[in-house]
Design a protein around this motif. Structure first.
Motif, PDB file in Angstrom:
ATOM      1  N   LYS A   1      31.133  50.187  33.215  1.00 34.06           N
ATOM      2  CA  LYS A   1      30.499  49.416  34.278  1.00 34.06           C
ATOM      3  C   LYS A   1      31.008  47.971  34.218  1.00 34.06           C
ATOM      4  CE  LYS A   1      26.144  50.038  36.630  1.00 34.06           C
ATOM      5  NZ  LYS A   1      24.760  50.554  36.499  1.00 34.06           N
ATOM      6  N   PRO A   2      32.223  47.723  34.694  1.00 33.49           N
ATOM      7  CA  PRO A   2      32.802  46.377  34.591  1.00 33.49           C
ATOM      8  C   PRO A   2      32.103  45.341  35.464  1.00 33.49           C
ATOM      9  CG  PRO A   2      34.219  47.815  35.885  1.00 33.49           C
ATOM     10  CD  PRO A   2      33.151  48.676  35.321  1.00 33.49           C
ATOM     11  N   GLY A   3      31.286  45.745  36.422  1.00 37.94           N
ATOM     12  CA  GLY A   3      30.644  44.789  37.314  1.00 37.94           C
ATOM     13  C   GLY A   3      29.385  44.170  36.766  1.00 37.94           C
ATOM     14  N   ARG A   4      29.012  44.447  35.509  1.00 39.83           N
ATOM     15  CA  ARG A   4      27.818  43.856  34.910  1.00 39.83           C
ATOM     16  C   ARG A   4      28.211  42.609  34.122  1.00 39.83           C
ATOM     17  NH1 ARG A   4      23.155  47.058  34.017  1.00 39.83           N
ATOM     18  NH2 ARG A   4      22.499  45.344  32.660  1.00 39.83           N
ATOM     19  N   ALA A   5      27.665  41.469  34.525  1.00 43.02           N
ATOM     20  CA  ALA A   5      28.001  40.203  33.860  1.00 43.02           C
ATOM     21  C   ALA A   5      27.520  40.191  32.418  1.00 43.02           C
ATOM     22  CB  ALA A   5      27.386  39.038  34.635  1.00 43.02           C
TER      23      ALA A   5
END
Length: 441
Positions: A389-393
């Motif tokens: 999940k690369p879109g989680r900061a």
């Protein structure tokens, strides 16, 4: 000098681990790494000895040991010195950490040890000459104690293999005794032979004859004109039997159907159909544990059923996905109570059940970092969360900090920049980037 930090899920580095007795590695489908580490464990070995002899590196070896523990291949063991000169003996049965109380452990162990010297009757606890009904009842009573599905969802460790061996032996005994005829008791007198009558049976009554004078009266009206010659005799056949009553025929038909339904083959077929339907219904409503039990029961009765084998695999997969999410939630509850070691164990179990759960990998990496556990393992977990999940900061930020501590500043800077892209107001990432810019200038 402080003591080494224990490895969550395994114990202290000087503790022992043992291979589960009678383990079938083929059934567990171990990877090459898991097979090599399991070979290092052997029958029993100290954890630090396995780590020092493994060629995979300490961090990777610990991860493989945890995977083997989750699969039930190894268990923590306690080594007991029986005598000063004797070699250490492993008590990996009663001391094994499983979801069974001492009485249950003792019952299972004693039953398994007795299988070698017991025949079919002794296994089921029935007397010789027992009726099929008594054999069936004894089998059901024993199944309630030793069927593996009774403990579904529990951590059984080596006791799962023990229960499977016991239940297979019970099933073999039941099948063998159900097929044979009940035997006569040794002291029972032989049944008397059937006596052959010495006198011949009475002769059949001779056919009734009538003279020609009253022959016409015996004939139907349509042929009353045909008279036999005067003084001759004609044989009159007995009247035909009347057809059975309709109600009696229906009763006999119902009785035949009832006997057919009680036939072992039909009863077994009906049981399989019922279990499959119930398992499908449980899958449809999301009760994957119930579905797994039913499909597993079907395979116990019909091991060659490929369709049910596939349904069992699917039920197990969905059960693991559901269980993994439940372990993540349990880990969060343990954290709120301050039990960080327990929370880490729950997160790691979730990762082993579902390696594609990004939240499980993130939480395991985060708590592992707070507990100062192996940095390489923490980094792999953090990287796995970002990959999924690369879109989680917050995932990116954790990985950036782990990389920074590991001295990989260039990679850490990349992930800090990704955090700022995803969350422009993130002060932590901006401050870290400001320091890193001075480093690279």
């Amino acid at each position: 000098m402080s003591a080494p930090i224990p490895i969550v899920g395994l114990g202290g580095r000087t503790d022992h681990i043992a291979t589960v007795p009678h383990l079938d590695p083929a059934r567990l489908q171990l990877s090459p790494e898991e097979g090599s580490v399991l070979a290092l464990v052997g029958r029993v070995e100290r954890i630090d000895a396995v780590l020092s002899r493994s060629s995979l590196g300490e961090a990777r070896t610990i991860a493989v040991l945890l995977a083997l523990r989750a699969k039930g291949a190894i268990v923590p063991a306690r080594v007991v010195q029986r005598a000063p000169s004797a070699a250490p003996a492993v008590d990996a049965s009663m001391a094994e950490e499983v979801d069974l109380d001492p009485d249950q452990k003792r019952d299972i162990i004693e039953m398994e040890r007795s299988l070698e010297r017991m025949d079919h009757h002794a296994v089921l606890g029935v007397a010789r000459g027992a009726s099929p009904q008594e054999v069936k009842q004894a089998y059901y009573n024993a199944s309630r104690r030793f069927h593996p599905d009774r403990y579904f969802g529990k951590n059984l460790g080596s006791f799962r293999a023990r229960l499977e061996r016991i239940f297979k032996r019970l099933t073999d005994a039941h099948n063998a005794l159900s097929r044979q005829e009940p035997t006569r008791a040794p002291d029972a007198p032989p049944a008397p032979a059937a006596r052959v009558p010495t006198t011949p049976p009475p002769a059949a009554a001779p056919p009734r004859t009538v003279s020609g004078s009253n022959f016409a009266a015996m004939m139907p009206p349509s042929v009353s004109g045909a008279r036999p010659p005067s003084g001759s005799f004609a044989t009159v056949p007995p009247p035909a039997a009347s057809p059975p009553d309709d109600a009696e025929s229906e009763a006999r038909r119902a009785e035949r159907q009832a006997r057919f339904a009680r036939h072992p083959y039909m009863a077994r077929s009906h049981k399989l159909t019922e279990l499959i339907a119930r398992g499908r219904a449980a899958t449809a409503r999301g009760d994957f544990e119930r579905a797994y039990q039913d499909f597993n029961h079907v395979l116990g009765l019909d091991p060659k059923n490929r369709e049910v084998a596939q349904l069992l695999v699917e039920a197990r997969r969905k059960h693991d996905l559901t269980r993994a999410q439940a372990e993540v939630e349990r880990g969060q509850e343990l954290e709120m109570r301050g039990d960080f070691a327990g929370a880490q164990a729950a997160y790691r179990l979730a990762v082993s059940l579902n390696g594609d759960n990004p939240e499980a990998a993130f939480q395991a990496a985060r708590v592992g970092r707070e507990l100062a556990q192996d940095a390489q393992e923490v980094m792999k977990l953090a990287q796995r969360a970002v990959e999924l999940k690369p879109g989680r900061a917050d995932y990116q930020l954790l990985l950036a900090h782990v990389l920074l501590v590991a001295g990989q500043k260039k990679q850490a800077k990349h992930h800090f920049e990704e955090v700022v892209r995803l969350d422009p107001d993130n002060a932590d990432a901006r401050a870290a980037l400001k320091k890193l810019r001075w480093t690279f200038t």
